[in-house]
Write a protein that holds these residues in place. Structure first.
Motif, short mmCIF file in Angstrom:
data_model
loop_
_atom_site.label_atom_id
_atom_site.label_comp_id
_atom_site.label_asym_id
_atom_site.label_seq_id
_atom_site.Cartn_x
_atom_site.Cartn_y
_atom_site.Cartn_z
N ILE A 52 0.75 -1.18 -0.24
CA ILE A 52 0.07 0.11 -0.21
C ILE A 52 1.09 1.29 -0.05
CG2 ILE A 52 -1.59 1.49 1.45
CD1 ILE A 52 -2.61 -1.24 2.38
N VAL A 53 1.79 1.27 0.69
CA VAL A 53 2.83 2.51 1.22
C VAL A 53 3.39 2.97 -0.40
CG1 VAL A 53 4.70 3.77 2.09
CG2 VAL A 53 3.06 2.27 3.58
N PRO A 54 3.90 1.95 -1.29
CA PRO A 54 4.55 2.42 -2.45
C PRO A 54 3.45 3.02 -3.38
CG PRO A 54 5.57 0.30 -1.67
CD PRO A 54 4.29 0.59 -0.76
N LEU A 55 2.16 2.50 -3.28
CA LEU A 55 1.17 3.21 -4.05
C LEU A 55 0.65 4.59 -3.73
CD1 LEU A 55 -1.40 0.07 -4.38
CD2 LEU A 55 0.20 0.78 -6.07
N LEU A 56 0.89 4.49 -2.15
CA LEU A 56 0.46 6.07 -1.66
C LEU A 56 1.80 6.97 -2.39
CD1 LEU A 56 -0.73 5.44 1.60
CD2 LEU A 56 -2.04 6.23 -0.14
N MET A 57 2.96 6.37 -2.25
CA MET A 57 4.20 7.30 -2.63
C MET A 57 3.82 7.80 -4.19
SD MET A 57 7.03 5.30 -0.75
CE MET A 57 8.36 6.09 -1.48
N ASP A 58 3.59 6.88 -5.08
CA ASP A 58 3.36 7.04 -6.46
C ASP A 58 2.24 8.10 -6.64
OD1 ASP A 58 5.31 5.31 -7.31
OD2 ASP A 58 3.93 3.52 -7.47
N ALA A 59 1.02 7.91 -5.85
CA ALA A 59 0.28 8.79 -5.98
C ALA A 59 0.60 10.30 -5.39
CB ALA A 59 -1.07 8.38 -5.17
N PHE A 60 1.15 10.36 -4.42
CA PHE A 60 1.78 11.84 -4.08
C PHE A 60 2.66 12.31 -4.93
CE2 PHE A 60 0.49 10.13 0.55
CZ PHE A 60 -0.70 11.49 0.55
N ARG A 61 3.50 11.23 -5.83
CA ARG A 61 4.48 11.83 -6.67
C ARG A 61 3.81 12.57 -7.79
NH1 ARG A 61 6.86 7.60 -7.21
NH2 ARG A 61 8.37 7.87 -5.29
#
Length: 340
Positions: free
Chosen positions: A321-330
């Motif tokens: 989940i966290v990598p997906l959030l990082m991609d979304a914020f990026r």
């Protein structure tokens, strides 16, 4: 001891370099509620050297009265001198409740005063209330390793005392035009009578983690599995410009330094956004972050207690989940750059 002789709510006003400590202003807010409920005045106890003008700050934040010791002998905090001043004022004016910030100074002073006055002291309180009829202070704090909340009463002694963690209470909005009464206090105390001498004050030069000042915190817990797994929290925090926090379990496992610990035995925080990643939600952790503006929890266990304390909960593997959030914020950041 005639309990009916004691009346009024007092707050010890700790003085720091910038003025009255923030936790003392927060306690004036809490004290105002207690005083109004009891129908008694709220007073600040101000001790220091050249601190007279700070009385107006106390009035602006809710105090009706300020008991003032303004003398060079109080230039530096020393347990003995401050303790004797507090005890003299308490014995003279008999407040029913006396509150201190749970800082190194507040905890040192409160314990010394309680010992000498032979009264009760509840340490690291997270909730305060008072019985309007009996005047009993209801001081609540986590107990038994954070597994329960205990409400502690001091039925037979006065003043009732408690230390309160910073950021737990909320200061009132200041009213600069508000006024009150200054009561000048004196004590027969000479420098040669004080056994402790301050020779030098050395300020800490090491960069300190300012969890209590952070707007966004990414905190990790034992659910991340290992020190290597905890690196996910560091990467996420770096990517969004957040400060790293941790649960007690993560700290005790040696994954991160204690200065990052959030909770009853760590730091109380009130960020705008708090990410709780792999944190189960023990009471001792919850009380340290429950006043955050927005709490987002990620945990594989759908029954984790943290989901009862968060605004948004994601059930799943943090490493997915966290990598997906990082991609979304990026992507959001890229769009802001693209469109200005």
């Amino acid at each position: 001891m005639n309990l009916e002789d004691y009346r009024g709510i007092w707050v010890f006003l700790e003085v720091q370099q910038e003025g009255i400590a923030a936790v003392s202003l927060e306690l004036l807010g809490a004290g105002r509620q207690l005083a109004d409920k009891r129908g008694v005045p709220l007073a600040g106890l101000l001790i220091g050297d050249g601190v007279r003008e700070l009385a107006q700050t106390a009035f602006a934040y809710g105090a009706d009265e300020v008991y003032l010791y303004d003398d060079p002998i109080f230039h530096h905090y020393r347990t003995e001198s401050y303790m004797r001043a507090v005890i003299a004022s308490v014995e003279r004016h008999k407040p029913e409740i006396l509150l201190y910030g749970a800082t190194s100074t507040g905890k040192d002073l409160a314990s010394a005063v309680a010992t000498d006055l032979q009264t009760g002291l509840t340490a690291d309180t997270t909730m305060l209330d008072v019985n309007a009829e009996t005047g009993l202070l209801e001081a609540s704090r986590p107990a038994f390793g954070g597994n329960i909340m205990a409400t502690i009463l001091c039925k037979k002694h006065r003043p009732q005392m408690a230390t309160v963690r910073p950021k737990v209470m909320k200061a009132l909005s200041p009213e600069p035009e508000r006024t009150g009464t200054v009561i000048e206090e004196t004590i027969a105390l000479r420098e040669e009578e004080i056994r402790t001498k301050v020779l030098e004050i050395v300020r800490e030069t090491k960069e300190k983690v300012r969890l209590d000042e952070a707007d966004v915190i990414v905190a990790g817990g034992k659910g991340l599995g290992s020190k290597e797994g905890f690196e996910l929290v560091h990467r996420f925090a770096r990517s969004i410009g957040a400060t790293v926090g941790a649960s007690r379990d993560a700290v005790e496992a040696g994954w991160i330094d204690h200065q990052h610990q959030v909770g009853q035995t760590g730091v109380t925080v009130t960020p705008k956004v708090y990410f709780a990643i792999g944190i189960s939600g023990a009471i001792q952790h919850i009380v340290g972050m429950q006043n955050s503006g927005l709490i987002i929890a990620i945990n594989k266990d759908p029954d984790a207690a943290i989901f009862q304390a968060c605004h948004y909960g994601i059930v799943g593997d943090a490493f997915e989940i966290v990598p997906l959030l990082m991609d979304a914020f990026r992507q959001m950041a890229d769009k802001e750059v693209q469109y200005g």
